[in-house]
Design an enzyme around this catalytic site. Structure first.
Site, mmCIF file in Angstrom:
data_model
loop_
_atom_site.group_PDB
_atom_site.id
_atom_site.type_symbol
_atom_site.label_atom_id
_atom_site.label_comp_id
_atom_site.label_asym_id
_atom_site.label_seq_id
_atom_site.Cartn_x
_atom_site.Cartn_y
_atom_site.Cartn_z
ATOM 1 N N LYS A 35 8.703 -3.625 -3.156
ATOM 2 C CA LYS A 35 9.780 -3.130 -3.747
ATOM 3 C C LYS A 35 10.746 -4.882 -3.667
ATOM 4 O O LYS A 35 10.721 -5.344 -4.024
ATOM 5 C CB LYS A 35 11.000 -3.066 -2.273
ATOM 6 C CG LYS A 35 12.176 -2.616 -2.859
ATOM 7 C CD LYS A 35 12.691 -1.929 -1.921
ATOM 8 C CE LYS A 35 14.399 -1.695 -2.289
ATOM 9 N NZ LYS A 35 15.397 -1.232 -0.247
ATOM 10 N N LEU A 73 0.952 -1.081 0.285
ATOM 11 C CA LEU A 73 -0.020 -0.214 0.272
ATOM 12 C C LEU A 73 0.509 0.814 0.273
ATOM 13 O O LEU A 73 0.359 2.375 0.609
ATOM 14 C CB LEU A 73 -0.457 -0.178 1.589
ATOM 15 C CG LEU A 73 -1.930 -1.089 1.108
ATOM 16 C CD1 LEU A 73 -2.921 -1.185 2.435
ATOM 17 C CD2 LEU A 73 -2.989 -0.878 -0.274
ATOM 18 N N GLY A 118 3.622 5.619 -13.600
ATOM 19 C CA GLY A 118 3.926 6.887 -12.431
ATOM 20 C C GLY A 118 2.368 6.941 -11.505
ATOM 21 O O GLY A 118 1.752 5.835 -11.354
ATOM 22 N N VAL A 155 2.166 4.478 -2.639
ATOM 23 C CA VAL A 155 1.343 5.303 -2.961
ATOM 24 C C VAL A 155 1.105 4.867 -4.670
ATOM 25 O O VAL A 155 -0.086 4.695 -4.934
ATOM 26 C CB VAL A 155 2.290 6.580 -3.885
ATOM 27 C CG1 VAL A 155 1.412 7.854 -4.977
ATOM 28 C CG2 VAL A 155 2.367 7.462 -2.375
ATOM 29 N N SER A 170 3.911 0.817 -16.085
ATOM 30 C CA SER A 170 4.475 2.326 -15.946
ATOM 31 C C SER A 170 3.812 3.376 -16.406
ATOM 32 O O SER A 170 1.974 3.340 -16.711
ATOM 33 C CB SER A 170 4.959 2.229 -18.019
ATOM 34 O OG SER A 170 5.997 3.745 -18.136
ATOM 35 N N HIS A 223 11.470 -0.176 -22.113
ATOM 36 C CA HIS A 223 11.430 1.248 -21.879
ATOM 37 C C HIS A 223 11.698 2.168 -20.670
ATOM 38 O O HIS A 223 11.564 3.287 -21.045
ATOM 39 C CB HIS A 223 9.582 0.731 -21.231
ATOM 40 C CG HIS A 223 8.621 2.083 -21.002
ATOM 41 N ND1 HIS A 223 8.996 2.539 -19.411
ATOM 42 C CD2 HIS A 223 8.224 2.458 -21.083
ATOM 43 C CE1 HIS A 223 8.739 3.838 -19.137
ATOM 44 N NE2 HIS A 223 7.495 3.830 -20.240
ATOM 45 N N ASN A 224 12.411 1.653 -19.959
ATOM 46 C CA ASN A 224 12.385 2.453 -18.537
ATOM 47 C C ASN A 224 13.941 2.997 -18.922
ATOM 48 O O ASN A 224 15.008 4.172 -18.915
ATOM 49 C CB ASN A 224 13.331 1.909 -17.348
ATOM 50 C CG ASN A 224 11.983 1.811 -16.363
ATOM 51 O OD1 ASN A 224 10.176 1.894 -17.126
ATOM 52 N ND2 ASN A 224 11.836 1.842 -15.263
ATOM 53 N N GLU A 278 13.490 5.694 -21.612
ATOM 54 C CA GLU A 278 12.967 7.022 -20.747
ATOM 55 C C GLU A 278 14.436 7.743 -20.017
ATOM 56 O O GLU A 278 13.827 8.548 -20.491
ATOM 57 C CB GLU A 278 12.263 6.272 -19.509
ATOM 58 C CG GLU A 278 12.732 7.297 -18.581
ATOM 59 C CD GLU A 278 11.300 6.780 -17.108
ATOM 60 O OE1 GLU A 278 12.068 6.802 -15.886
ATOM 61 O OE2 GLU A 278 9.953 6.199 -17.666
ATOM 62 N N LYS A 325 17.619 4.281 -10.100
ATOM 63 C CA LYS A 325 16.962 2.911 -9.630
ATOM 64 C C LYS A 325 17.318 1.842 -10.437
ATOM 65 O O LYS A 325 17.518 0.588 -9.572
ATOM 66 C CB LYS A 325 15.684 2.592 -9.700
ATOM 67 C CG LYS A 325 14.766 4.145 -8.347
ATOM 68 C CD LYS A 325 12.852 3.887 -8.088
ATOM 69 C CE LYS A 325 12.956 4.314 -7.516
ATOM 70 N NZ LYS A 325 11.438 4.609 -6.840
ATOM 71 N N LYS A 383 9.660 -3.591 -20.422
ATOM 72 C CA LYS A 383 9.388 -2.294 -18.823
ATOM 73 C C LYS A 383 10.979 -2.378 -18.749
ATOM 74 O O LYS A 383 10.919 -1.309 -18.561
ATOM 75 C CB LYS A 383 8.906 -2.648 -17.761
ATOM 76 C CG LYS A 383 8.947 -2.145 -16.560
ATOM 77 C CD LYS A 383 7.668 -0.950 -17.089
ATOM 78 C CE LYS A 383 7.352 0.563 -15.683
ATOM 79 N NZ LYS A 383 8.956 0.617 -15.329
#
Length: 489
Positions: A77, A12, A132, A14, A130, A187-188, A191, A261, A184
């Site tokens: 995480k 839980l 955010g 964001v 993706s 994709h990052n 980005e 990250k 993904k």
């Protein structure tokens, strides 16, 4: 009592909270759980108040509230926490139930987890998510992979909550095992590249042309109306207009050290494993590393001299200034094409290496909305693969080839001018270098192969002999005729 939950969600933070509320908006009953139990009660009493969201104070309670096949999504995480939750869930689940990892997991971990969970009779999905916080709440880009048998059981939920472009959800099945998390990851990486390119355009305008934040805000506003229309250009426009409490641009007060990250790094490491030159993403990753050397850079700035970055004569002439800003736009757009071309080269190689059947046009569509790299540009990539599903390189598509042709003069002018003035443009430069390498029928690797054969007897092929025949030369008359068996070293 009949279980009411359509899906359980663990985590839980964001992203987890927003995705739960998104699912609730679309009529799905979500059961929420968090390792820290108090957070469940706080969420139900505040953000989820008045919704159909259910809470659970234990894994057993979570599972008991879910309809079969049970679907449990982890938004925790990446790394050890995912494995720990899988172990906690397994005793409570039955064959056919589905565990979903929606975090930023390394695709190799998802490969391993899929096999492990399937060995227990369950199904597994590793999905990229993706967009955010805003995307999770109102429609993210979702890239699922894993056990194909699981897809029909989550398709309705995922496609309902995903971003929509022209009525088409930015979510479809990517492939087996870690394919979803791999896409993904790429994709990052892209980005990272997009952000670095925008940063270099900003740097030339700020330190070369001496433009203020409001002036650059106007430029990015204009760019966002055309070919560069994208989420990252849009937020850059907004950032440049944002003022601190004293009325000064906030961006000018932010320390120039960038964090990361790890997903960009993963992309670069994997590209080296597969032998694919994603040079622009690599430069973007390394540029963040250089930015972190703040104290060293401050000291070096006092001792290492170069030309003054100011483009005084261009900045003083309105016509020349506007022409150079247009050239910066060309450099940004052409470099962006190269970056995406490299990203797609990497995915093609990965599909071959890992046995995935990736839909390249479909991936562009998944990225078309909801995600951080969403842009008008991606629609053109979809069109390119719709026209030719076996396209080997995006730069060879008629549209992109034409765009590079139009942008090339300005692109070269920006890279050359920046080099003369000592303004670092590693991403613009490497994109141009790759373009020139890729279009070269002959490269100096013949000399490189001679050197390798000279010092290591690694052998070489000849232009006057069939491919696949290898030769070794005794270059000094002292080394003998035995060749190495490690041609690829």
């Amino acid at each position: 009592m009949e279980p009411k939950g359509d899906i359980g969600l663990i985590g839980l933070a964001v992203m987890g909270q927003n995705l739960i509320l998104n699912m609730n908006d679309h009529g799905f009953t979500v059961v929420a759980y968090n390792r820290t139990i108090e957070k469940v009660d706080q969420f139900l009493a505040n953000e989820a108040k008045g919704t159909k969201v259910l809470g659970a104070h234990s894994i057993a309670e979570l599972v008991a509230q879910l309809q079969r096949p049970r679907r449990v999504m982890l938004l925790v995480k990446a790394g050890k926490p995912v494995d720990e939750f899988i172990e906690q869930l397994l005793p409570h689940l039955e064959p056919g139930d589905i565990i979903i990892d929606g975090g930023n997991s390394l695709f190799e971990d998802t490969n391993r987890r899929t096999k492990y969970v399937e060995s227990k009779g369950l199904l597994y999905i590793g999905t990229g998510v993706s967009g955010g916080e805003e995307g999770a709440r109102h429609g993210p880009s979702i890239m699922p992979g894993g056990s194909p048998a699981a897809w029909p059981h989550v398709k309705g939920i995922f496609q309902a909550v995903a971003a929509q472009v022209a009525g088409v959800p930015c979510c479809d099945w990517v492939g087996e095992n870690g394919a979803g998390h791999y896409v993904k990851m790429v994709h990052n990486g892209i980005e990272y590249g997009d952000m670095q390119l925008i940063g270099e355009a900003y740097n030339i305008m700020k330190n070369g042309l001496g433009m203020s934040a409001p002036e650059m805000h106007a430029v990015f506003s204009e760019w966002n109306q055309g070919d560069l229309d994208s989420y990252l250009i849009e937020i850059t426009r907004d950032i440049l207009a944002f003022k601190d409490a004293d009325g000064a641009p906030l961006v000018d007060k932010i320390l120039d050290t960038a964090g990361q990250k790890g997903t960009g790094k993963w992309t670069v490491v994997n590209s080296q494993d597969l032998g694919i030159p994603i040079t622009l993403i690599a430069e973007a990753v390394y540029s963040r590393c250089v930015s972190a050397l703040k104290e060293e850079r401050v000291k070096a700035a006092r001792k290492l001299k170069g030309p003054r970055p100011a483009l005084t004569s261009i900045a003083a002439n309105p016509g020349k200034k506007q022409a150079f800003i247009d050239d910066i736009k060309s450099a940004l757009y052409a470099s962006k094409i190269v970056s995406y071309a490299q990203g797609y080269m990497l995915m093609r190689s990965a599909a071959k290496e890992y046995g995935w059947n990736l839909n390249y046009g479909g991936i562009a569509l998944m990225w078309r909305g909801g995600c951080i790299i969403r842009s008008r540009f991606l629609g053109k990539i979809k069109e390119a693969y719709d026209t030719n599903a076996k396209l080997t390189n995006l730069m060879l598509d008629d549209y992109f080839r034409g765009e590079i042709k139009k942008a090339q003069k300005g692109w070269r002018n920006v890279v050359a001018t920046a080099a003369k003035k000592g303004i670092p443009v590693p991403a613009f430069s490497t994109a141009l270098a790759f373009y020139d390498q890729y279009r070269s029928a002959v490269l100096p690797a013949n000399l490189l192969q001679a050197q390798r054969d000279y010092f290591g007897a690694h052998t070489y092929e000849r232009v006057d002999q069939p491919r696949g025949e290898f030769f070794h030369t005794n270059w000094t008359g002292r080394g003998g005729t035995t060749s190495s068996s490690t041609y690829s070293v």
